[in-house]
Scaffold this motif. Sequence first.
Motif, PDB file in Angstrom:
ATOM      1  N   VAL A  57      29.386  40.268  43.382  1.00 12.69           N
ATOM      2  CA  VAL A  57      30.075  40.434  44.663  1.00 12.69           C
ATOM      3  C   VAL A  57      31.151  39.362  44.755  1.00 12.69           C
ATOM      4  CG1 VAL A  57      29.844  40.384  47.168  1.00 12.69           C
ATOM      5  CG2 VAL A  57      28.035  41.412  45.770  1.00 12.69           C
ATOM      6  N   VAL A  58      32.350  39.771  45.102  1.00 15.73           N
ATOM      7  CA  VAL A  58      33.462  38.833  45.241  1.00 15.73           C
ATOM      8  C   VAL A  58      33.518  38.341  46.686  1.00 15.73           C
ATOM      9  CG1 VAL A  58      35.945  38.483  45.075  1.00 15.73           C
ATOM     10  CG2 VAL A  58      34.772  39.919  43.394  1.00 15.73           C
ATOM     11  N   CYS A  59      33.448  37.030  46.871  1.00 14.23           N
ATOM     12  CA  CYS A  59      33.584  36.412  48.193  1.00 14.23           C
ATOM     13  C   CYS A  59      34.933  35.690  48.256  1.00 14.23           C
ATOM     14  CB  CYS A  59      32.454  35.427  48.451  1.00 14.23           C
ATOM     15  SG  CYS A  59      30.807  36.167  48.367  1.00 14.23           S
ATOM     16  N   VAL A  60      35.553  35.752  49.420  1.00 14.48           N
ATOM     17  CA  VAL A  60      36.887  35.179  49.590  1.00 14.48           C
ATOM     18  C   VAL A  60      36.838  34.109  50.676  1.00 14.48           C
ATOM     19  CG1 VAL A  60      39.309  35.663  50.103  1.00 14.48           C
ATOM     20  CG2 VAL A  60      37.907  37.394  48.961  1.00 14.48           C
ATOM     21  N   ASP A  61      37.448  32.980  50.403  1.00 11.61           N
ATOM     22  CA  ASP A  61      37.549  31.912  51.385  1.00 11.61           C
ATOM     23  C   ASP A  61      38.980  31.357  51.352  1.00 11.61           C
ATOM     24  OD1 ASP A  61      36.809  29.999  53.283  1.00 11.61           O
ATOM     25  OD2 ASP A  61      36.274  28.540  51.735  1.00 11.61           O
ATOM     26  N   PRO A  62      39.723  31.412  52.481  1.00  9.64           N
ATOM     27  CA  PRO A  62      39.194  31.677  53.808  1.00  9.64           C
ATOM     28  C   PRO A  62      39.207  33.142  54.230  1.00  9.64           C
ATOM     29  CG  PRO A  62      41.447  30.912  53.992  1.00  9.64           C
ATOM     30  CD  PRO A  62      41.111  30.906  52.529  1.00  9.64           C
ATOM     31  N   LYS A  67      40.467  29.734  41.955  1.00 12.04           N
ATOM     32  CA  LYS A  67      41.245  29.135  43.034  1.00 12.04           C
ATOM     33  C   LYS A  67      42.727  29.364  42.797  1.00 12.04           C
ATOM     34  CE  LYS A  67      41.101  24.976  45.894  1.00 12.04           C
ATOM     35  NZ  LYS A  67      40.477  23.633  46.030  1.00 12.04           N
ATOM     36  N   ILE A  68      43.396  29.926  43.799  1.00 13.26           N
ATOM     37  CA  ILE A  68      44.837  30.178  43.710  1.00 13.26           C
ATOM     38  C   ILE A  68      45.524  29.288  44.724  1.00 13.26           C
ATOM     39  CG2 ILE A  68      46.660  31.914  43.791  1.00 13.26           C
ATOM     40  CD1 ILE A  68      44.509  34.046  43.395  1.00 13.26           C
ATOM     41  N   LEU A  82      46.147  36.775  53.936  1.00 15.67           N
ATOM     42  CA  LEU A  82      46.618  35.429  53.654  1.00 15.67           C
ATOM     43  C   LEU A  82      48.100  35.299  53.968  1.00 15.67           C
ATOM     44  CD1 LEU A  82      44.758  35.309  50.272  1.00 15.67           C
ATOM     45  CD2 LEU A  82      44.190  33.842  52.196  1.00 15.67           C
ATOM     46  N   PHE A  83      48.549  34.059  53.993  1.00 14.43           N
ATOM     47  CA  PHE A  83      49.937  33.762  54.300  1.00 14.43           C
ATOM     48  C   PHE A  83      50.514  32.885  53.196  1.00 14.43           C
ATOM     49  CE2 PHE A  83      47.686  34.638  58.164  1.00 14.43           C
ATOM     50  CZ  PHE A  83      48.513  35.549  58.794  1.00 14.43           C
ATOM     51  N   ARG A  84      51.769  33.112  52.908  1.00 17.82           N
ATOM     52  CA  ARG A  84      52.443  32.414  51.821  1.00 17.82           C
ATOM     53  C   ARG A  84      52.263  30.905  51.955  1.00 17.82           C
ATOM     54  NH1 ARG A  84      57.601  30.485  51.581  1.00 17.82           N
ATOM     55  NH2 ARG A  84      58.067  31.511  53.569  1.00 17.82           N
ATOM     56  N   GLY A  85      51.814  30.279  50.850  1.00 16.59           N
ATOM     57  CA  GLY A  85      51.607  28.837  50.852  1.00 16.59           C
ATOM     58  C   GLY A  85      50.159  28.431  51.026  1.00 16.59           C
ATOM     59  N   GLU A  86      49.286  29.379  51.420  1.00 12.97           N
ATOM     60  CA  GLU A  86      47.875  29.050  51.578  1.00 12.97           C
ATOM     61  C   GLU A  86      47.191  28.880  50.220  1.00 12.97           C
ATOM     62  OE1 GLU A  86      45.222  30.336  54.969  1.00 12.97           O
ATOM     63  OE2 GLU A  86      46.474  32.127  54.761  1.00 12.97           O
ATOM     64  N   THR A  87      45.992  28.303  50.254  1.00 14.03           N
ATOM     65  CA  THR A  87      45.122  28.219  49.086  1.00 14.03           C
ATOM     66  C   THR A  87      43.919  29.101  49.332  1.00 14.03           C
ATOM     67  OG1 THR A  87      45.804  25.968  48.520  1.00 14.03           O
ATOM     68  CG2 THR A  87      43.674  26.700  47.694  1.00 14.03           C
ATOM     69  N   GLN A 107      43.924  34.081  34.383  1.00 11.15           N
ATOM     70  CA  GLN A 107      43.539  32.917  33.588  1.00 11.15           C
ATOM     71  C   GLN A 107      42.240  32.298  34.069  1.00 11.15           C
ATOM     72  OE1 GLN A 107      46.921  30.278  33.730  1.00 11.15           O
ATOM     73  NE2 GLN A 107      48.157  31.564  32.369  1.00 11.15           N
ATOM     74  N   CYS A 108      41.704  32.783  35.186  1.00  9.66           N
ATOM     75  CA  CYS A 108      40.441  32.244  35.696  1.00  9.66           C
ATOM     76  C   CYS A 108      39.299  32.683  34.777  1.00  9.66           C
ATOM     77  CB  CYS A 108      40.179  32.743  37.111  1.00  9.66           C
ATOM     78  SG  CYS A 108      41.386  32.169  38.331  1.00  9.66           S
TER      79      CYS A 108
END
Length: 572
Positions: free
Chosen positions: A111-116, A164-165, A120-125, A157-158
């Motif tokens: 299961v893929v979990c996403v945080d946050p 983490k992007i 998303l918005f440009r510039g976020e991690t 490449q992960c």
Amino acid sequence: MQFWRLHPAVAIGASGSKPKLRSDTEGSVLTDNTVTLKCHIDLSTGWKFYWYKNTQNTEKMTTETNSYTINSVKVSDGGQYWCRAGRGEPDYYTDYSDGLWINVKESPKPVVCVDPDKQLFRGETVTLRCDIQDTGDTEWTYSWTVKKTNNRNIITQCNTQECKINNIQQTDSGKYTCRGKIREQYTKMSDSVTLTVSSDKPQTVLSVSPQQWLTEGDSVTLMCEVRSSSTGWTFSWFTVQSLYSVNKDYYQLINSSGGSKGIYTVSSVTVKHTGVYMCRAERGDPVYHTEYSNTQTLWITGVSPSVSLIIRPNRSQHFSSESLSLSCEDHSKSTGWTVRRYTHKLKPCSSSDWRSTGTTSTCTIRSLYTSDTGVYWCQSESGEKLHPVNISVHNVDVILDSPVHPVTEGDPLTLRCLYRYKNPSNLTAEFYKDGSVVQNQTTGDMMIIPTVSKSHEGFYYCKHPERGESPKSWISVRVAGSSSLGLIVGLCLGLSFMFLMFFLVLLWCYKNKKLSRSSSAVSPQQNISQTSDQKQTEDGYTPLQFGDTHLYDCINKADNKDTCAENLATMS
């Protein structure tokens, strides 16, 4: 001569040889994967290999090589396996190998979990995590795949559980999947998670409930909202304790416990809470901030029964081209109170509209324009502000006649439909509260609530079947005895009673004399009359909005902030 035919096995000395059975995987095999068994024995060519499962009595499979492959393994393929080799006619067989257990387990689905968040918005991690249900294995490796909008599958490449992007961009948008790998065995592919990256920063909006103009002791709630479907935000609050600065560089962070959820409540405001407020949202690691929100101004005033704001005609809505008169009356016979207003900028009445006589200062607007819509209040020479009220001017055919000041619980409330031109022959009208009908059409254009309670507070408007509907006005209901007026009235009545008793004693002592000073004594009836007038003119606080219109919109617009700040500063 007699020739003896030698068995092939005797020829190579293979009698009694025992193969060794091996698997290309160690431990359990995951379903949907491939497993290969090999039967190891030192033999010459020409041998066939025989494979058995769970029992040696039934032949499972024959191969020309010493390998046996099971593709897309199922749970039912699990069990104990043997192998042996044989050749010749009649066949000669080697010994059976030792049994080898193949344990097949259902392949887990990660299961893929996403945080946050997925939005998303440009510039976020953003951090993607590939979670595999507990299988007892710890040596997983991971692979990630993203399908772009052009349907191209790209292996990222992960290669770890968390991908983490940093500084994510629109080009990173797509559908992300992952799977795990252990001992050359792969899990199932996870369901895809779609990441959508916006090029713009999210809009943060600040609102106030129930209103911006408040009296000391009132409760007020500031609500901060991110205009996006994204989640996971926490909120920070900022203020400038001045109405004359809107420069964000000078905003101070408020230490608001509980405000991180987007709601900041002050249960009992004081004058020190007067100021300009705004908020900002943040999330992620490292922290990503939204832009600052629009500004909201809170005005908190004290209660001063000695000063009253009188409005003629006494209603909150007015037709354009009508006249309007506002007066600050000081019952303590002091001077210096003037009428101020905030429309598109902070300003007093013009010199031609201004009139001051004794302890009363009056602003008369002979012909109203819609631009005269705004907040009006009384202000002292020292800058004290009292009794703010909403006045709205409309170029419409129908308005609502409603009280400017709050109605006290237990008092009656009368609402009427007023018409710009000649009254219609049909006077039937409907009255609405917060969008719902509270009184159906009657024979008149008036609605009366005999006894008002706090539940009657809300936005009201009326609607005529031919002339249309009026704008909305907020009706505020004040809890009986909540202000200091009752105390003042009580003191006035008590003092009047004391003067009355004193007068009666003097009258009894000098009943045979006609005292000249009795004619100049202040009568209790006069005091009671003044107190009654004072009660009628005491004002309250109505919200700084008319329907969806906010008077401080100019402060909220970036292109007008310098102008607004200048206007505020010049009129302080």
